[in-house]
Enzyme design. Sequence first.
Site, PDB file in Angstrom:
ATOM      1  N   HIS A 179      49.957  41.178  41.076  1.00  0.00           N
ATOM      2  CA  HIS A 179      50.767  42.189  41.753  1.00  0.00           C
ATOM      3  C   HIS A 179      49.860  43.357  42.099  1.00  0.00           C
ATOM      4  O   HIS A 179      48.939  43.692  41.355  1.00  0.00           O
ATOM      5  CB  HIS A 179      51.897  42.675  40.835  1.00  0.00           C
ATOM      6  N   ASN A 197      50.224  47.351  44.372  1.00  0.00           N
ATOM      7  CA  ASN A 197      51.077  48.262  45.113  1.00  0.00           C
ATOM      8  C   ASN A 197      50.311  49.557  45.344  1.00  0.00           C
ATOM      9  O   ASN A 197      49.674  50.071  44.429  1.00  0.00           O
ATOM     10  CB  ASN A 197      52.369  48.549  44.326  1.00  0.00           C
ATOM     11  N   HIS A 225      39.041  43.128  35.731  1.00  0.00           N
ATOM     12  CA  HIS A 225      38.844  44.506  35.269  1.00  0.00           C
ATOM     13  C   HIS A 225      37.502  45.070  35.737  1.00  0.00           C
ATOM     14  O   HIS A 225      37.417  46.250  36.096  1.00  0.00           O
ATOM     15  CB  HIS A 225      38.944  44.566  33.748  1.00  0.00           C
TER      16      HIS A 225
END
Length: 303
Positions: free
Chosen positions: A109, A111, A143
């Site tokens: 995900h 955004n 990461h």
Amino acid sequence: MPTEGTAHYDRAAELFVELQTLICAAVEELDGEARFGTEPWERDGGGGGVSRVLTDGRIFEKAGVNWSRVEGDLPADFAAQLPGEGRAFRATGVSLVIHPRSPMVPTTHANFRCLAKGDRSWFGGGADLTPFYLFRDDAVHFHHTLRAACDRHAPIGDYPRFKTWCDEYFYLPHRKETRGVGGIFFDYLGGDGHTSLDAILAFVAEIGRAFVPAYLPIVKARCELPYGEPQRTWQLRRRGRYVEFNLLYDRGTVFGLKTNGRTESILMSLPPLVRWDYDVRPEAGSPEEELVRALRATDWLAV
């Protein structure tokens, strides 16, 4: 004459269109078969957006990448929780969720958004990784890529802070576990009225463009690994956790529903297939148990 906040809001809207195009093209190229459908829409009350959804691909079972630019008036109780005066708002953003077909490939995900209310404008967003089976190298790569992008925009790109924020935000308290292996999350950047919006916008652009190199190499590495029905069943059960978070805690979902957003676009993030089985407990020593044990705040760059 546009205000500083208006100018940055307009530039952010253009950036988010570019990110939608970039990400959709990269996903289509890797899948090799399915294509995104494109559906423009208008919002009652002001603004609209473009929803792009891919289904039944070779690699991706469902992928949605939405762009929006909306405006209107917030409910009074919700407006009181946000920076800036009054109830009138403008919001623009790009939001995506990718559900792979193989349980060996993680869901992801991301955004990125800009909101303006009264005299304040601010940015929020982030990206996170939700595996069904734990491959530590994947968590490290994800990461590491985000950390490098943050570091190029320090001190605004504060990876340790945003990583911790992500671990705390994408947490299911009723399950006592994180949604996945995390990533970064930030909100209200610029909402204090003092931080440079130019610098924040440059950081958001960097993070948005880092999404493809953070995620797609993981997909390439895992999409051909063999799996069977037990692994597929586990994937559908874990997708249930994803649905629980999005419907109970996700800020984007709450914002969209409270501002009369387009329901299909808001719920685009939900997976096409999911299951909830009663009181499932992974077998001791199994790969499934290894994943569950890893669903806690972890410094993946130190493992």
